[in-house]
Design an enzyme around this catalytic site. Structure first.
Site, mmCIF file in Angstrom:
data_model
loop_
_atom_site.group_PDB
_atom_site.id
_atom_site.type_symbol
_atom_site.label_atom_id
_atom_site.label_comp_id
_atom_site.label_asym_id
_atom_site.label_seq_id
_atom_site.Cartn_x
_atom_site.Cartn_y
_atom_site.Cartn_z
ATOM 1 N N ARG A 95 -8.112 8.596 3.936
ATOM 2 C CA ARG A 95 -8.630 7.690 2.909
ATOM 3 C C ARG A 95 -9.846 6.921 3.432
ATOM 4 N NH1 ARG A 95 -4.564 3.322 0.512
ATOM 5 N NH2 ARG A 95 -5.161 2.055 2.277
ATOM 6 N N LYS A 137 1.172 3.996 -3.106
ATOM 7 C CA LYS A 137 1.519 3.013 -4.138
ATOM 8 C C LYS A 137 0.440 2.896 -5.214
ATOM 9 C CE LYS A 137 1.992 -0.546 -1.367
ATOM 10 N NZ LYS A 137 1.660 0.015 -0.039
ATOM 11 N N ARG A 160 -1.790 -3.095 10.272
ATOM 12 C CA ARG A 160 -1.203 -3.257 8.935
ATOM 13 C C ARG A 160 0.210 -2.670 8.886
ATOM 14 N NH1 ARG A 160 -5.433 -0.403 5.969
ATOM 15 N NH2 ARG A 160 -4.112 -0.489 4.147
ATOM 16 N N ARG A 172 4.892 -9.869 -0.687
ATOM 17 C CA ARG A 172 4.653 -9.138 0.547
ATOM 18 C C ARG A 172 5.486 -9.667 1.699
ATOM 19 N NH1 ARG A 172 0.163 -5.587 -0.071
ATOM 20 N NH2 ARG A 172 -0.684 -5.027 1.940
ATOM 21 N N ARG A 225 -12.861 2.133 3.046
ATOM 22 C CA ARG A 225 -12.300 0.778 3.032
ATOM 23 C C ARG A 225 -12.430 0.148 4.409
ATOM 24 N NH1 ARG A 225 -6.527 0.082 0.082
ATOM 25 N NH2 ARG A 225 -6.233 -1.296 1.848
HETATM 26 P P1 AMP Z 1 -3.170 -3.410 -0.041
HETATM 27 O O1 AMP Z 1 -4.269 -2.770 -0.806
HETATM 28 O O2 AMP Z 1 -1.991 -3.767 -0.880
HETATM 29 O O3 AMP Z 1 -2.802 -2.646 1.191
HETATM 30 O O4 AMP Z 1 -3.741 -4.824 0.479
HETATM 31 C C1 AMP Z 1 -4.888 -4.888 1.291
HETATM 32 C C2 AMP Z 1 -4.947 -6.239 1.974
HETATM 33 O O5 AMP Z 1 -4.998 -7.278 0.988
HETATM 34 C C3 AMP Z 1 -3.742 -6.585 2.835
HETATM 35 O O6 AMP Z 1 -3.835 -6.029 4.148
HETATM 36 C C4 AMP Z 1 -3.824 -8.118 2.855
HETATM 37 O O7 AMP Z 1 -4.863 -8.561 3.694
HETATM 38 C C5 AMP Z 1 -4.243 -8.409 1.433
HETATM 39 N N1 AMP Z 1 -3.075 -8.573 0.532
HETATM 40 C C6 AMP Z 1 -2.713 -7.767 -0.500
HETATM 41 N N2 AMP Z 1 -1.617 -8.226 -1.114
HETATM 42 C C7 AMP Z 1 -1.253 -9.350 -0.442
HETATM 43 C C8 AMP Z 1 -0.185 -10.282 -0.570
HETATM 44 N N3 AMP Z 1 0.752 -10.163 -1.529
HETATM 45 N N4 AMP Z 1 -0.139 -11.322 0.302
HETATM 46 C C9 AMP Z 1 -1.074 -11.480 1.251
HETATM 47 N N5 AMP Z 1 -2.091 -10.622 1.453
HETATM 48 C C10 AMP Z 1 -2.187 -9.564 0.614
#
Ligand code: AMP
Length: 188
Positions: free
Chosen positions: A129, A15, A146, A90, A135
């Site tokens: 990654r 994404k 996740r 989300r 990360r």
């Molecule tokens: P991502 O990079 O989108 O995978 O997001 C990494 C982490 O950020 C997720 O595992 C959540 O802990 C937090 N996060 C990102 N977007 C959201 C969201 N819309 N609602 C809640 N937590 C989020």
């Protein structure tokens, strides 16, 4: 022409990479809640301090905090003529909040683009990654968690957009440019 869109899909589907390309091609700002949380954690801001334990455990940051963050971000000038959201909403609670936020802004969502990928492919991409980017939420246990959070909380929100007739699915497997070509074909 697509101006307001979401990109959704499991962690590791690509994404982030694709949203940067789409944002350049369509001339709309890409906003990633995950990036915003990571930057704030790195900078030690109050938002970062609040979000850190959730992000590091692979859990969702509380909805109220995330919804406020997005409402604020979408009010910036650069989002006026369009936006691509990566990582928000989300879950179904965030969909409800997002409906209200865009209603207040007086705009509508054009499309929800889902990048699909097989689970084993995702685990191996995420492990790669982890080595490249380091990360803190890319350890194997957190990766698996996740993916579970995605299944239980995020899949129902994708189903909701499918019901609304907004969903377009694209196979996320393949080279970056190949996947991007598939996406642009769907969007045009
Ligand atoms: P991502 O990079 O989108 O995978 O997001 C990494 C982490 O950020 C997720 O595992 C959540 O802990 C937090 N996060 C990102 N977007 C959201 C969201 N819309 N609602 C809640 N937590 C989020």
């Amino acid at each position: 022409m697509t101006r307001r869109m979401l990109i959704v899909g499991p962690p590791g589907a690509g994404k982030g990479t694709q949203s940067k390309k789409i944002s350049e091609e369509l001339g709309i700002v890409a906003i990633s809640t995950g990036d915003i949380f990571r930057e704030n954690i790195k900078g030690g801001t109050p938002l970062g301090q609040e979000a850190q334990k959730y992000v590091e455990a692979g859990n969702l940051v509380p909805d109220s905090l995330t919804n406020r963050l997005i409402e604020d971000r979408l009010s910036w000038d650069d989002a006026e003529n369009g936006f691509l959201l990566d990582g928000y909403p989300r879950n179904l609670t965030q969909v409800e909040a997002f409906d209200e936020i865009i209603a207040r802004l007086g705009v509508e969502l054009d499309v929800v683009l889902e990048l699909t990928a097989e689970k084993e492919e995702l685990v191996s991409r995420l492990a790669k990654r982890a080595q490249q980017e380091g990360r803190s939420d890319d350890t194997e246990d957190v990766i698996r968690h996740r993916l579970e959070v995605f299944e239980s909380e995020t899949s129902p929100m994708i189903a909701e957009y499918s019901t609304r007739g907004l969903l377009k699915q694209v196979d996320g497997l393949g080279a970056v440019d190949e996947v991007n070509a598939r996406i642009m074909k769907e969007l045009r």
